[in-house]
Design a protein around this motif. Structure first.
Motif, mmCIF file in Angstrom:
data_model
loop_
_atom_site.group_PDB
_atom_site.id
_atom_site.type_symbol
_atom_site.label_atom_id
_atom_site.label_comp_id
_atom_site.label_asym_id
_atom_site.label_seq_id
_atom_site.Cartn_x
_atom_site.Cartn_y
_atom_site.Cartn_z
ATOM 1 N N SER A 71 0.892 -1.257 -0.219
ATOM 2 C CA SER A 71 0.061 -0.015 0.077
ATOM 3 C C SER A 71 0.910 1.275 0.234
ATOM 4 O O SER A 71 1.891 1.299 0.356
ATOM 5 C CB SER A 71 -0.891 0.140 1.068
ATOM 6 N N TRP A 72 0.295 2.333 -0.239
ATOM 7 C CA TRP A 72 0.988 3.606 -0.194
ATOM 8 C C TRP A 72 -0.259 4.735 0.133
ATOM 9 O O TRP A 72 -1.381 4.264 -0.440
ATOM 10 C CB TRP A 72 1.475 3.994 -1.774
ATOM 11 N N SER A 73 0.108 6.026 0.194
ATOM 12 C CA SER A 73 -0.709 6.974 0.307
ATOM 13 C C SER A 73 -0.302 8.274 -0.303
ATOM 14 O O SER A 73 -1.109 9.291 -0.206
ATOM 15 C CB SER A 73 -1.151 7.013 2.067
ATOM 16 N N ASP A 74 0.842 8.335 -0.843
ATOM 17 C CA ASP A 74 1.446 9.467 -1.306
ATOM 18 C C ASP A 74 1.399 9.138 -3.035
ATOM 19 O O ASP A 74 1.515 8.187 -3.310
ATOM 20 C CB ASP A 74 2.849 9.711 -1.001
ATOM 21 N N GLY A 75 1.199 10.369 -3.663
ATOM 22 C CA GLY A 75 1.677 10.617 -5.053
ATOM 23 C C GLY A 75 2.763 11.475 -5.257
ATOM 24 O O GLY A 75 2.949 12.595 -4.895
ATOM 25 N N VAL A 76 3.801 11.172 -6.313
ATOM 26 C CA VAL A 76 4.939 11.800 -6.517
ATOM 27 C C VAL A 76 4.813 12.227 -8.045
ATOM 28 O O VAL A 76 4.486 11.088 -8.889
ATOM 29 C CB VAL A 76 6.014 10.934 -6.178
ATOM 30 N N ALA A 77 5.153 13.415 -8.394
ATOM 31 C CA ALA A 77 5.210 13.641 -9.868
ATOM 32 C C ALA A 77 6.819 14.245 -10.345
ATOM 33 O O ALA A 77 7.065 15.335 -9.559
ATOM 34 C CB ALA A 77 4.180 14.738 -10.277
ATOM 35 N N HIS A 78 7.237 13.800 -10.935
ATOM 36 C CA HIS A 78 8.678 14.305 -11.744
ATOM 37 C C HIS A 78 8.357 14.693 -13.052
ATOM 38 O O HIS A 78 7.960 14.105 -13.966
ATOM 39 C CB HIS A 78 9.680 13.108 -11.686
ATOM 40 N N VAL A 79 8.636 16.019 -12.880
ATOM 41 C CA VAL A 79 8.580 16.726 -14.304
ATOM 42 C C VAL A 79 9.836 17.326 -14.668
ATOM 43 O O VAL A 79 10.209 18.500 -14.045
ATOM 44 C CB VAL A 79 7.419 17.907 -14.385
#
Length: 398
Positions: A71-79
């Motif tokens: 499971s996870w509860s974070d979202g990460v975006a690399h732009v």
């Protein structure tokens, strides 16, 4: 009652489990054309709400699935070189192979017969109910495509389903700019050793990078270079025969024909970017089992199942269409500051977003979180924009 389920994916196996739990005397056989233990794909995603529904219908399989999930509860975006992280709802990942093994074990425990290496292309004789759970390319549905009113629409972008030994600690988005345009990946863990990594790009980027001409080894090497920042030296893994595809959104005018009924991807598909495919397949099984338990007559049960599921799917299918469109129109959003782009990524299901300048929408959305009047305005305007778009599309088809 004798039930033959064609297709040993999540939908078919879970339906067999539920039917046996409702009535141990029912005769249920699941036919799967592939050998046991072979499956496509890597990991699948789901959210807490699914576990709660599984718990209501079959606590034993619900516990097994949750115990073997990460499971996870974070979202990460690399732009490019910039990164933003947001805390969100709890998500789960489980290997497709593991999920199918757990469901198969549970089905056998309840007395379901599982026949592997068993391909069924026509209605089997002697069955009271035949369930077509054989996927988007369903042979049973294709046989009666005219009756079902099957329609399939291909998306514009190209994508490929890969694995990696990099275990992501959050649902990860990575957007990389090349001289031929942007290419991006969605990554999420599904075990302590592996993650899924779906890569997508526009047709122009696909051909510009030479992905249409490269062999598998060359493609993986190029993608590992483009996404080196999130892979941390780990390889991307393909499967023999894995190909770049265009997603097909499949719909059917009706879902049953005599004693034959469609289930899961044989009945409908929704774009992978909303991560709902497995959830919807399992919910189809819940609904069909419930309808069969409520109605003594098969036609009434199948009609009730189709009516309920079509109604439930309206909002999900709309969200999936707008989500796919968001990625197809990525240049419209990608130049925003990463935290703003990520915020609109989370709003990509909105029918209003394509018609409002991104910066303005971001400001309205942020203000709407604080002002009830703007929340009401968004709820009022969103459905009207969706209906207007649907009417415009219908007039073009006419």
């Amino acid at each position: 009652m004798k039930v033959v389920c064609v297709g040993g994916g999540p939908a078919g196996l879970y339906l067999a489990i539920l039917l046996k739990r409702q009535d141990p005397a029912v005769d249920v056989t699941v036919h799967e054309r592939n050998p046991e233990g072979s499956t496509y794909g890597w990991g699948v995603t789901y959210w807490r709400g699914l576990i709660d529904r599984l718990q209501e219908h079959d606590p034993a399989s619900a516990r097994a699935i949750e115990e073997h999930s990460v499971s996870w509860s974070d979202g990460v975006a690399h732009v490019g070189d910039l990164t933003t992280r947001h805390h969100g709802d709890q998500g789960f990942g489980i290997g497709r192979h593991r999920l199918l093994a757990l469901l198969a074990d549970r089905a056998r425990t309840l007395g379901v017969r599982l026949e592997f290496d068993s391909e069924i292309t026509g209605p089997p004789a002697g069955a009271d109910l035949v369930v077509a759970a054989d996927g988007v390319h369903s042979a049973l549905r294709t046989r009666y495509a005219g009756h079902f009113g099957t329609e399939s629409v291909s998306g514009r972008n190209h994508y490929i389903w890969l694995g990696t030994t990099k275990v992501f600690d959050a649902f990860t988005f990575a957007f990389t700019e090349t001289r031929h345009g942007w290419i991006w990946a969605y990554g999420y863990g599904y075990s302590g050793e592996h993650s899924t990594c779906v890569v997508e790009c526009s047709p122009q980027t696909f051909t510009g990078l030479g992905l249409d001409r490269a062999d598998e080894g060359e493609r993986l090497a190029l993608l590992e270079k483009l996404f080196a920042g999130i892979l941390d030296g780990h390889p991307l893994i393909g499967r023999d025969g894995a190909a770049w595809l265009n997603f097909r959104t499949l719909t059917n005018r009706t879902w049953h024909h005599g004693n034959l009924v469609l289930l899961g991807d044989a009945a409908h598909t929704t774009h992978y970017s909303i991560g709902a495919g497995t959830t919807l397949a399992l919910e189809d099984a819940m609904c069909l089992a419930g309808a069969l338990g409520e109605h003594a007559a098969l036609p009434a049960a199948l009609t009730a199942y189709e009516r309920r599921r079509k109604a439930d799917l309206l909002s999900v299918q709309s969200a999936a269409r707008y989500s796919a469109r968001w990625y197809e129109n990525l240049p419209r959003y990608i130049q925003l500051p990463p935290h703003r782009m990520f915020a609109l990524l989370g709003q990509r299901h909105s029918p209003l977003l394509p018609y409002v300048p991104p910066q303005l929408y971001y400001g309205l959305d942020k203000a709407a979180g604080q002002l009830e009047v703007l929340r009401r305005f968004k709820r009022w305007l969103g459905p009207r924009a969706a209906r207007a778009l649907h009417a415009r599309s219908a007039s073009r088809r006419g």
